[in-house]
Write an enzyme that holds these catalytic residues in place. Structure first.
Site, mmCIF file in Angstrom:
data_model
loop_
_atom_site.group_PDB
_atom_site.id
_atom_site.type_symbol
_atom_site.label_atom_id
_atom_site.label_comp_id
_atom_site.label_asym_id
_atom_site.label_seq_id
_atom_site.Cartn_x
_atom_site.Cartn_y
_atom_site.Cartn_z
ATOM 1 N N HIS A 62 75.762 56.777 78.452
ATOM 2 C CA HIS A 62 74.395 56.583 78.913
ATOM 3 C C HIS A 62 74.014 55.120 78.741
ATOM 4 O O HIS A 62 74.668 54.361 78.030
ATOM 5 C CB HIS A 62 73.419 57.479 78.131
ATOM 6 C CG HIS A 62 72.987 56.900 76.830
ATOM 7 N ND1 HIS A 62 71.885 56.077 76.709
ATOM 8 C CD2 HIS A 62 73.507 56.982 75.591
ATOM 9 C CE1 HIS A 62 71.741 55.704 75.446
ATOM 10 N NE2 HIS A 62 72.721 56.234 74.743
ATOM 11 N N CYS A 63 72.954 54.722 79.434
ATOM 12 C CA CYS A 63 72.417 53.386 79.252
ATOM 13 C C CYS A 63 70.902 53.520 79.268
ATOM 14 O O CYS A 63 70.366 54.435 78.668
ATOM 15 C CB CYS A 63 72.932 52.458 80.338
ATOM 16 S SG CYS A 63 72.608 53.076 81.993
ATOM 17 N N ARG A 64 70.213 52.640 79.977
ATOM 18 C CA ARG A 64 68.764 52.745 79.986
ATOM 19 C C ARG A 64 68.307 53.698 81.095
ATOM 20 O O ARG A 64 67.600 54.663 80.848
ATOM 21 C CB ARG A 64 68.155 51.352 80.187
ATOM 22 C CG ARG A 64 66.690 51.248 79.828
ATOM 23 C CD ARG A 64 66.242 49.794 79.805
ATOM 24 N NE ARG A 64 66.079 49.268 81.162
ATOM 25 C CZ ARG A 64 64.958 49.387 81.875
ATOM 26 N NH1 ARG A 64 63.918 49.996 81.368
ATOM 27 N NH2 ARG A 64 64.886 48.888 83.087
#
Lengths: 684, 184
Positions: A641-643
């Site tokens: 995941h990231c932002r």
């Protein structure tokens, strides 16, 4: 769980030598006390005068056998921690007969000979000298014996020819065989006592109360063995293996693919999945997994060379043994993307293809539907006859492209690969660069697509990948058919540091393709900049597009996970949560959200660290090592995941398509969603 | 036969200690074997001791030949002695353990064990020939009474159980020919 020196591959270590010495000490002491420092006593069994050998040996065998059975059944030690001698009947029959002859001639065997020599027996010393000579003689005659066919090619370690394996309990259940064996032993003890009473010179070592106690104890323990519940088939249990078991299977580096997962991935026509049947041609002709190719074991390295460390290779046979050996052999050749089908074809048939009506356990309507779909796919339609040629095309229109096994599209393609295919009507190019750049020049035939157009607000969360039906409409408007191979082209020259249009734009669009079940897509390695710098043709002309229907998949994709899924796996040692945001965001020093920090237990690997020059990946060897340090095994569940989900698509692509991680999930909601839900935990 | 103390070497008054009850000794031997399984991850073994010694001695004379030979060659590792092997240490342990027990039991009996009616020379010849056969057969079967019969038997390995049956079949078939060496 006990880890043995053998299990840890430490039998050669000094500590193991000391342990062996001490165990030998006890062994020698007991042998001497049993009377085995005397050849007359040892030979007595052959003249029915002194049955001590039978009594001591059989008691020891049964004692250790029952002890080991309990250790296995109670899970103290796993069977693979104990070395089992391979079964090579010819060598063991001939060797046994010769050994018996030598034993009765000399009155010694090697262990008792050592004790006899220690007791001062000259005949024991001479015997041991003979044993040394005999061993050397065997070495000298080894080749000749093999040439004469007296020894199978695979003697001892089974390195040569047909692999020799240990065989146990003559095919009976271990508990049953153990009980029979125990009863035979107790019978033999009483027979030995009777024999000694009959022969005048008889053994002075009567069993008496000890015999009674030992007999009763043995039978009781052998019977009680049946009462221990079989260890739960943890690895195979679909319900929910315990964490310990999962860790164990990861630690033992068993890179397995579960039948259900393989079934789904085969049905979806995943392009970089190669399924290999290593059984005989006749078995293959009779039945094989749809889409599997048959390769004989010796031919595997050559046949799979082009798939080495590209995508996923799955080996199967009826069971597990042969593929495991093949996997190990391939691993020695540097293959790191080889998986075994758990429980082989037998397990696949049992778990995926067994009709719903024949199952003991109740299935939910969804599960039942799944089984019916699998049965239709893998059993429906006639299996091809004896021609083990390319797999039959799956029926789904969306998957037929994958069946073109000869023309499977790699995950990353070079300009060199793409150039001769510019006029191929089955190859479509999507250019994800900014519109002005596209308008100025692009690869002939390339269709422009703003990567942001595949995202939008879904269920109140911004920047989520759009639902499949909307994505299918996009593709349909772009004139992309389910059977097309799609090459995605990103921008950015190495000195162009502006945001956007990087590799992650290409992988985001790739994610959209994945969601609609379109698996035949790849990224142009180096993007438009590399294409142009190689002087390849470009144009400003817009392509003519003919909209085509693009079907909407009936099922949601299998790789997107939500916050609840992630939250449940916090602290789960068999899952790696990979946060690919820049380190300062991970550490909570910077934040664009209400809360700063990261998901508890998440590991940080900024997506930029995977990139070298010009939005190209670093050398895969280097990345392979980097991720090996973060993720225990290729079958570990990894959540990226990231932002907003964008950067994570690049890592997803790298892990899944280039490094061959089997279970990669994508938390699209990312930190934007996580930080906004105050009930979710945050670490800094 | 613990009462056969015709050659009590340690003095007339010191009778050797009695042998253990065979079943009790068997349980202790089984416990030792179990410890070997659980600690080493391998059963007991004795024949590898003389075999390694043979390979080592042959290597002292003909190092290249041993390195190239089909069987011993697989044991040769550069920089590592052929005697640096756990079963060699175990064999050493058996000798020392036997010695310890024999001393404590006052059972050190130097001499050639045989029937009174049988000569020491023929008895030693039989011991030598039997030793050659046992050494050869142990390599062939990949183990002896310890490694195959005891350890493999306790693991219920088919091949080891077959080996055990064949040892006794071979022994009983030939027993009659060698009976005289025990005649008093």
């Amino acid at each position: 769980m006990i880890e043995t020196y053998f299990g840890a591959d430490q039998l050669g270590s000094p500590r193991a030598m000391v342990a062996a010495l001490l165990i030998g000490l006890a062994f020698g002491f007991v042998l001497e006390r049993a009377g085995f420092g005397s050849s007359r006593k040892l030979a007595g069994i052959f003249y029915f005068k002194d049955m001590t050998v039978l009594k001591v040996m059989f008691t020891a065998v049964i004692t250790a056998m029952l002890g080991l059975s309990y250790a296995f059944a109670l899970g103290w030690v796993s069977p693979d921690q104990v070395y089992a001698l391979p079964t090579v009947y010819r060598a063991q029959v001939l060797g046994g007969l010769l050994f018996g002859l030598g034993f009765v001639m000399s009155g010694w065997c090697p262990g008792t000979g050592a004790v006899g020599a220690a007791s001062g027996k000259l005949d024991a010393m001479v015997f041991l000298f003979g044993a040394v000579i005999g061993s050397v003689g065997f070495n000298e005659l080894f080749g000749a014996l093999r040439a004469m066919g007296l020894l199978p090619a695979a003697h001892e370690s089974g390195v040569v020819g047909e692999p020799a394996e240990p065989q146990v309990a003559f095919g009976l259940p271990r508990t049953l065989f153990a009980l029979i064996f125990t009863l035979i032993a107790v019978g033999a003890f009483h027979a030995a006592e009777w024999i000694e009473r009959r022969t005048a010179g008889g053994g002075s070592q009567r069993g008496g109360p000890v015999l009674k106690a030992v007999s009763i104890a043995m039978v009781v323990f052998a019977v009680a063995l049946f009462l221990i519940p079989a260890p739960a088939p943890s690895a195979a249990g679909a319900a929910g293996p315990s964490l310990g078991d999962l860790l164990q299977s990861i630690e033992s580096a068993e890179d397995h693919l579960e039948p259900e997962e393989l079934a789904d991935r085969l049905m979806s026509g995943e392009p970089d999945l190669v399924v290999v049947d290593v059984r005989s041609p006749a078995e293959y002709a009779a039945f094989h997994l749809r889409g599997a190719i048959r390769v004989a074991l010796p031919d595997l390295p050559a046949a799979l060379e082009s798939h080495k460390n590209r995508g996923v290779i799955v080996l199967y046979s009826n069971g597990m043994t042969h593929p495991a050996q093949a996997r190990d052999a391939l691993a020695l050749l540097g293959f790191r993307n080889v998986y075994l089908l758990t429980d082989g074809l037998d397990g696949f048939v049992e778990r995926c293809l067994k009709p719903v009506s024949l199952r003991n356990e109740p299935l939910s309507p969804q599960q039942a539907a799944k089984v019916r779909a699998w049965r239709a796919f893998f059993l429906g339609g006639s299996q091809p006859g004896p021609a083990p040629s390319p797999p039959p095309p799956p029926p789904e229109a969306a998957a037929t492209a994958a069946a073109k096994a000869a023309d499977r599209i790699p995950a990353l393609v070079d300009p060199q690969w793409l150039a001769p295919r510019l006029n191929d009507p089955n190859v479509k190019i999507i250019d994800v660069r900014a519109q002005p750049k596209y308008n100025a020049s692009h690869i002939p035939g390339a269709i422009s697509l703003n990567p942001e157009s595949v995202r939008g607000v879904v269920d109140g969360v911004p920047s989520m990948l759009l639902p499949a039906d909307m994505l299918a409409r996009h593709l349909s408007n772009m004139g992309i058919r389910p059977t097309d191979s799609v090459v995605i082209v990103h921008g950015n020259s190495p000195d162009d540091a502006e945001l956007g249009n990087g590799l992650r734009d290409a992988t985001l669009v790739g994610m959209a393709l994945e969601r609609v079940g379109h698996r035949t897509w790849s990224v142009l390695d180096g993007g438009f900049w590399r294409w142009a710098s190689e002087g390849r043709p470009v144009t400003a002309e817009l392509p003519k597009i003919q909209p085509v229907p693009y079907p909407v998949p009936s099922q949601p994709d299998a790789f997107t996970v939500d916050a609840r899924f992630v939250a449940q796996r916090i602290g789960d040692p068999s899952t790696v949560i990979l946060d690919v945001r820049p380190a300062e965001y991970y550490r909570g020093e910077k934040s664009d959200e209400a809360r700063a920090g990261h998901i508890p237990g998440a590991v940080n690997r900024p997506f930029k660290q995977d990139l070298g020059q010009g939005e190209q990946f670093k050398p895969l060897d280097e990345l392979e090592k980097a991720y090996q340090a973060l993720i225990p095994s290729k079958s570990t569940l990894v959540i990226v995941h990231c932002r907003t989900g964008h950067q994570a698509t690049q890592t997803f692509f790298l892990l899944r398509r280039l490094l061959g991680y089997a279970q990669v999930k994508w938390y699209d909601g990312g930190w934007t969603q996580w930080a906004a839900q105050s009930d979710l935990p945050v670490a800094k | 036969m613990n009462d056969k103390t015709k050659s009590s070497p340690t003095g007339n008054d010191d009778q050797p200690a009695a042998y253990w009850n065979p079943y009790a000794a068997g349980v202790l031997l089984g416990a030792t074997l179990l410890a070997s399984f659980l600690i080493l991850g391998a059963g007991l073994g004795a024949s590898a001791g003389p075999a390694r010694l043979g390979a080592f001695l042959e290597q002292c004379v003909l190092p290249d030949h041993v390195a190239q030979s089909d069987y011993f060659g697989a044991w040769v590792e550069p920089g590592k002695s052929l005697l640096s092997y756990y079963l060699v240490f175990m064999f050493g342990g058996v000798f020392v353990g036997g010695l310890l027990s024999a001393v404590l039991a006052r059972r050190i009996q130097p001499g050639v064990e045989r029937g009174k009616a049988f000569g020491a020379g023929p008895r030693l010849t039989l011991a030598l020939l039997g030793g050659v056969l046992v050494g050869f057969a142990s390599r062939m079967a990949n183990g002896c009474t310890s490694g195959q019969a005891l350890s493999g038997g306790a693991m219920l390995l088919n091949g080891s159980l077959v080996f055990m049956v064949c040892v006794f079949a071979g022994g009983y078939a030939a027993a009659w020919f060698f009976r005289r060496q025990w005649h008093d």
